[in-house]
Enzyme design. Sequence first.
Site, short mmCIF file in Angstrom:
data_model
loop_
_atom_site.label_atom_id
_atom_site.label_comp_id
_atom_site.label_asym_id
_atom_site.label_seq_id
_atom_site.Cartn_x
_atom_site.Cartn_y
_atom_site.Cartn_z
N ARG A 90 -27.26 -46.30 -57.42
CA ARG A 90 -27.74 -44.97 -57.75
C ARG A 90 -27.63 -44.70 -59.25
O ARG A 90 -28.45 -44.00 -59.85
CB ARG A 90 -26.96 -43.93 -56.96
CG ARG A 90 -27.15 -44.03 -55.44
CD ARG A 90 -26.26 -43.04 -54.71
NE ARG A 90 -26.42 -43.12 -53.26
CZ ARG A 90 -25.61 -43.81 -52.47
NH1 ARG A 90 -24.63 -44.52 -52.98
NH2 ARG A 90 -25.80 -43.81 -51.17
N ASP A 150 -22.61 -38.59 -46.91
CA ASP A 150 -21.51 -39.53 -46.71
C ASP A 150 -20.50 -38.96 -45.71
O ASP A 150 -19.98 -39.68 -44.84
CB ASP A 150 -20.80 -39.81 -48.04
CG ASP A 150 -21.78 -40.19 -49.13
OD1 ASP A 150 -22.15 -41.36 -49.21
OD2 ASP A 150 -22.17 -39.29 -49.89
N ARG A 153 -21.95 -39.25 -42.30
CA ARG A 153 -21.85 -40.63 -41.83
C ARG A 153 -20.43 -40.94 -41.35
O ARG A 153 -20.24 -41.60 -40.33
CB ARG A 153 -22.23 -41.59 -42.96
CG ARG A 153 -23.73 -41.62 -43.27
CD ARG A 153 -24.03 -42.32 -44.59
NE ARG A 153 -25.47 -42.48 -44.79
CZ ARG A 153 -26.05 -42.70 -45.96
NH1 ARG A 153 -25.30 -42.77 -47.07
NH2 ARG A 153 -27.36 -42.83 -46.05
N HIS A 177 -21.25 -39.61 -55.24
CA HIS A 177 -22.10 -40.05 -54.14
C HIS A 177 -22.55 -41.46 -54.49
O HIS A 177 -23.61 -41.69 -55.06
CB HIS A 177 -23.30 -39.12 -53.97
CG HIS A 177 -24.30 -39.61 -52.96
ND1 HIS A 177 -23.95 -39.98 -51.68
CD2 HIS A 177 -25.65 -39.79 -53.05
CE1 HIS A 177 -25.03 -40.36 -51.02
NE2 HIS A 177 -26.08 -40.27 -51.83
#
Length: 321
Positions: A90, A150, A153, A177
């Site tokens: 990212r 996250d 998840r 993140h």
Amino acid sequence: MERVNRVALIGTGFVGSSYAFALLNQGVADELVMIDLNKDKSEGDAMDLNHGVPFAPGSKKIWFGDYQDCKDADLVVITAGANQKPGETRLDLVEKNSNIFKEIVTAVMNSGFDGIFLVATNPVDILTYMTWKFSGLPSHRVIGSGTILDTARLRYLLSDYFDVDARNIHAYIMGEHGDSELPVWSHANIGGRSVFDRIHDRPDQYKVEDLDDIFVNVRDAAYHIIQRKGATYYGIAMGLVRLTKAILHNENSILTVSAYLEGEYGEEDLYIGVPAIVNRTGIREVLHLNLDNEEKENFKKSAAVLRETMDPLVDKFFENK
């Protein structure tokens, strides 16, 4: 006139169109304007979504528009930007997307917009900071999606492991993140009981070491999905709708967003994933959890990772401002 909640969506790619579809299905906003450089795509999306309005909960107005439509928006959601490619982190996206964001945020603010920004584009923590700087808005009115996905998840994988409804699993992922994020095991619980107590209750069935594998699967989930289908979009779209609902409905919900820190967790002048109370004003309050020593150290390392990439970028864009 009755107040109308208007959301302006900038970027109708995989994430943006999935967000619009989930927003319509859940009936969260009254109006949705879709904005994208690819006008045919966003106009087609608006037409397609409107054909689903008769099946949606309540009447909705959806249209393809431009930046001037942001003037009366309560919330501007940005999903536009370059996508993460296989093998790319990212953070690799940062400079490319910062240039895109400068144009977007400037255009939004020139419309007279005076609402809340919600940023989803990666790297989300840094781009949320850039949005705040480009916009000039108070920091509590610029929010990043942070570690909301996250955290979801983690809750899903823990629910699967312990065979308990994910809605009864309370656990957080904090930090960037990205690869340096961390699980907050010291505050993870199932129905009010620590996950460690649950493991202790059933030593023949559960192992503490399994938590490490669960976290690795959370941290690396995006890479696995991207490898298989090229991008992640359904999960984050649902997370963005959850945030939209918390904002527009003034819920005072606690969600792990990218929030601006002013001394919390020993960090300043940084957007990073932390649990925060979200309502109609934006971020009402950052919650300060009592982390254990290992978690404190990992959070500090995660913040350092962000600063290493962000500081040169901030200097480049704002050094003479």
